[in-house]
Scaffold this active site. Sequence first.
Site, PDB file in Angstrom:
ATOM      1  N   GLY A  29      29.143  33.920 -40.774  1.00 56.09           N
ATOM      2  CA  GLY A  29      30.099  34.066 -39.676  1.00 56.09           C
ATOM      3  C   GLY A  29      29.508  34.963 -38.596  1.00 56.09           C
ATOM      4  N   THR A  31      30.326  37.900 -37.198  1.00 62.83           N
ATOM      5  CA  THR A  31      30.167  39.346 -37.407  1.00 62.83           C
ATOM      6  C   THR A  31      28.986  39.606 -38.340  1.00 62.83           C
ATOM      7  OG1 THR A  31      32.588  39.405 -37.277  1.00 62.83           O
ATOM      8  CG2 THR A  31      31.484  41.463 -37.833  1.00 62.83           C
ATOM      9  N   ASP A  83      29.762  41.582 -45.275  1.00 61.84           N
ATOM     10  CA  ASP A  83      30.273  40.267 -44.874  1.00 61.84           C
ATOM     11  C   ASP A  83      31.515  40.429 -43.992  1.00 61.84           C
ATOM     12  OD1 ASP A  83      30.630  37.544 -44.751  1.00 61.84           O
ATOM     13  OD2 ASP A  83      30.944  37.243 -46.896  1.00 61.84           O
ATOM     14  N   GLY A  84      31.805  39.436 -43.229  1.00 62.56           N
ATOM     15  CA  GLY A  84      33.001  39.442 -42.390  1.00 62.56           C
ATOM     16  C   GLY A  84      34.219  38.939 -43.160  1.00 62.56           C
ATOM     17  N   ASP A  86      38.328  36.755 -42.351  1.00 60.29           N
ATOM     18  CA  ASP A  86      39.255  36.160 -41.372  1.00 60.29           C
ATOM     19  C   ASP A  86      40.553  36.959 -41.267  1.00 60.29           C
ATOM     20  OD1 ASP A  86      37.675  33.803 -40.651  1.00 60.29           O
ATOM     21  OD2 ASP A  86      37.878  33.376 -42.779  1.00 60.29           O
ATOM     22  N   GLY A  98      36.353  30.996 -43.034  1.00 60.01           N
ATOM     23  CA  GLY A  98      36.370  30.419 -41.684  1.00 60.01           C
ATOM     24  C   GLY A  98      35.041  29.744 -41.360  1.00 60.01           C
ATOM     25  N   GLY A  99      33.999  30.213 -42.004  1.00 58.78           N
ATOM     26  CA  GLY A  99      32.668  29.628 -41.797  1.00 58.78           C
ATOM     27  C   GLY A  99      32.296  28.668 -42.912  1.00 58.78           C
ATOM     28  N   GLU A 105      29.974  33.241 -50.725  1.00 55.02           N
ATOM     29  CA  GLU A 105      30.260  34.645 -50.370  1.00 55.02           C
ATOM     30  C   GLU A 105      30.911  35.372 -51.548  1.00 55.02           C
ATOM     31  OE1 GLU A 105      30.919  33.887 -45.581  1.00 55.02           O
ATOM     32  OE2 GLU A 105      32.642  33.848 -46.911  1.00 55.02           O
ATOM     33  N   LYS A 123      41.475  41.337 -37.181  1.00 52.52           N
ATOM     34  CA  LYS A 123      41.503  40.759 -38.526  1.00 52.52           C
ATOM     35  C   LYS A 123      42.448  41.503 -39.477  1.00 52.52           C
ATOM     36  CE  LYS A 123      38.280  37.826 -37.361  1.00 52.52           C
ATOM     37  NZ  LYS A 123      36.907  37.913 -37.792  1.00 52.52           N
TER      38      LYS A 123
HETATM   39  C1  5RP Z   1      32.661  32.658 -43.449  1.00 50.07           C
HETATM   40  C2  5RP Z   1      33.585  33.813 -43.451  1.00 50.07           C
HETATM   41  C3  5RP Z   1      33.487  34.749 -42.293  1.00 50.07           C
HETATM   42  O1  5RP Z   1      33.172  36.010 -42.785  1.00 50.07           O
HETATM   43  C4  5RP Z   1      34.811  34.780 -41.580  1.00 50.07           C
HETATM   44  O2  5RP Z   1      35.125  33.466 -41.170  1.00 50.07           O
HETATM   45  C5  5RP Z   1      34.771  35.698 -40.350  1.00 50.07           C
HETATM   46  O3  5RP Z   1      34.013  35.128 -39.351  1.00 50.07           O
HETATM   47  P1  5RP Z   1      33.755  35.854 -37.964  1.00 50.07           P
HETATM   48  O4  5RP Z   1      32.946  37.069 -38.253  1.00 50.07           O
HETATM   49  O5  5RP Z   1      32.988  34.835 -37.152  1.00 50.07           O
HETATM   50  O6  5RP Z   1      35.078  36.196 -37.347  1.00 50.07           O
HETATM   51  O7  5RP Z   1      34.389  34.011 -44.326  1.00 50.07           O
HETATM   52  O8  5RP Z   1      32.951  31.774 -44.499  1.00 50.07           O
END
Ligand code: 5RP
Length: 226
Positions: A29, A31, A83-84, A86, A98-99, A105, A123
């Site tokens: 993602g 971030t 990790d990021g 949502d 989201g990714g 993950e 978030k």
């Molecule tokens: C990917 C994820 C990401 O960490 C999540 O979607 C956040 O994305 P972003 O940093 O683009 O807001 O879970 O599967």
Amino acid sequence: MSQEKAKKTAAKAALSMVHSNMIVGLGSGSTAEFFISYLIEKVKQGLQIIAVCSSKKSEFLAQKGNILVKNINDVNLIDITIDGADEIDTKKRMIKGGGAAHVREKILAYASKKMVAIVDSSKIVKKLGGKKLPVEVLPFGHKHVQTTLKRYSFESSFRKNEENSILITDNHNYILDVDISKSNKTLENIHADIRLIPGVVDTGLFFNIAKKVIIGFEDGRVEILD
Ligand code: 5RP
């Protein structure tokens, strides 16, 4: 643009948690990608780490930046995964995916001594479920998973890619984005019910995994949820 600044602020703040000789799990993602780009700079300056990646995209970026990448099965324990997310609530429960990478993950997070979430302030939510819950499903019988979800009163749709075809994950599966906003069940029960449907690989709900949440704000401030 300002959300981007908040993401970068959170990503930069996480850098101080990475030291030489660590095995570092890299999320996916935007971030997480900012974090990878800062990490590449640190590696150029002499930081020595091994990375394990949660997606082909993160692996591509890390390798392009000359970060040494290993397969998850070739390491015993990951020191830290960054990790990021949502959505995150005050109990540090998260919705991810989201990714379309939440299965890998979650595997990385469970294989880590510590998982740290890096997010922009948008978030942080009182109640998870404002966004759809990503659920990875096997292609075989995927329509039946959707039918079962409907029987449980969950509306869902298969995620599409930019060409408007069904999105295929790095694991060669599909993603169902599930509306859990109208459910009266607890998140734990929603997760358990969905996980039990044959063909479901995993949901994007993460419980008791994030040790720390680094929240970045548009004005450059950082707050930590411990
Ligand atoms: C990917 C994820 C990401 O960490 C999540 O979607 C956040 O994305 P972003 O940093 O683009 O807001 O879970 O599967």
